[in-house]
Design an enzyme around this catalytic site. Structure first.
Site, short mmCIF file in Angstrom:
data_model
loop_
_atom_site.label_atom_id
_atom_site.label_comp_id
_atom_site.label_asym_id
_atom_site.label_seq_id
_atom_site.Cartn_x
_atom_site.Cartn_y
_atom_site.Cartn_z
CB ILE A 91 -0.46 -0.03 1.21
CG1 ILE A 91 -1.97 -1.54 1.29
CG2 ILE A 91 -1.92 1.56 1.41
CD1 ILE A 91 -2.57 -1.38 2.87
CB CYS A 92 1.71 4.19 -2.49
SG CYS A 92 2.55 5.73 -2.29
#
Length: 199
Positions: A91-92
């Site tokens: 996840i960014c």
């Protein structure tokens, strides 16, 4: 010996389980293997998004240095989203990197990840292919994200047309997951997807 991280997570877990907003939204978190440093989370796809009706699972690894460093959070359910890797589930999200603060909690993390499903940020992508599709062809992005939510997260009402395209490619001898990945990254063009699979 209980670490600071483990005792803090123990307290935060109680807060999460008693949190009215998370309970209402069916967001939950559980211990993995009875360890306070490895957790699993569950987030429902938000209403009025392509993810609606799906249930998405997270793996949450708590570092020994928590709460001074953020937890490592990734999706274990495959998802089509600009800020989440369609391959690894990474996840960014700024609060999981440089915007983390020691005052933040598991509750903050769960709500932020859920909010990310509602409000993708394609200009700060984790998955460049999905981000490009999101920016250039919203319709293809929404249909693909919906299809993945049905295929991997248990959402209902998948597109029969997209299911048939996956079937056409699997009948050529490719596995279903590879067929779906190739179709998704070529805006559901069967010819281009087959070329991609054969290259």
């Amino acid at each position: 010996m209980a670490t600071i991280a483990a005792s803090r997570i123990k307290r935060e877990l109680k807060e999460v389980k008693a949190d009215a907003e998370l309970i209402k939204d069916d967001v939950s978190v559980e211990l993995m293997d009875n360890s306070y440093l490895a957790l699993t989370g569950e987030i429902p796809g938000p209403k009025d998004t392509p993810y609606e009706g799906g249930t998405f699972h997270l793996k949450i690894i708590i570092p020994e240095t928590y709460p001074f460093n953020p937890p490592q959070v990734s999706f274990t359910t495959k998802i089509w989203h600009p800020n989440i890797s369609s391959v690894t589930g990474a996840i960014c999200l700024d609060i999981l990197k440089d915007q983390w603060a020691a005052a933040m909690t598991l509750r903050t993390v769960l709500l932020s990840v859920q909010a990310l499903l509602s409000l993708p940020e394609p200009d700060d992508p984790q998955d460049a292919v999905v981000a490009q599709q999101y920016k250039e062809n919203q319709d293809a992005y929404r249909r693909t994200a919906r299809h993945w939510a049905c295929a991997y997260a248990g959402a209902k009402s998948s597109s029969r047309e997209l299911d048939e395209k996956v079937e056409r490619i699997t009948e050529m001898g490719f596995n279903e997951s590879d067929a779906r990945d190739a179709l998704s990254s070529t805006d559901w063009d069967v010819g281009r997807a087959v070329e991609k699979l054969m290259s």
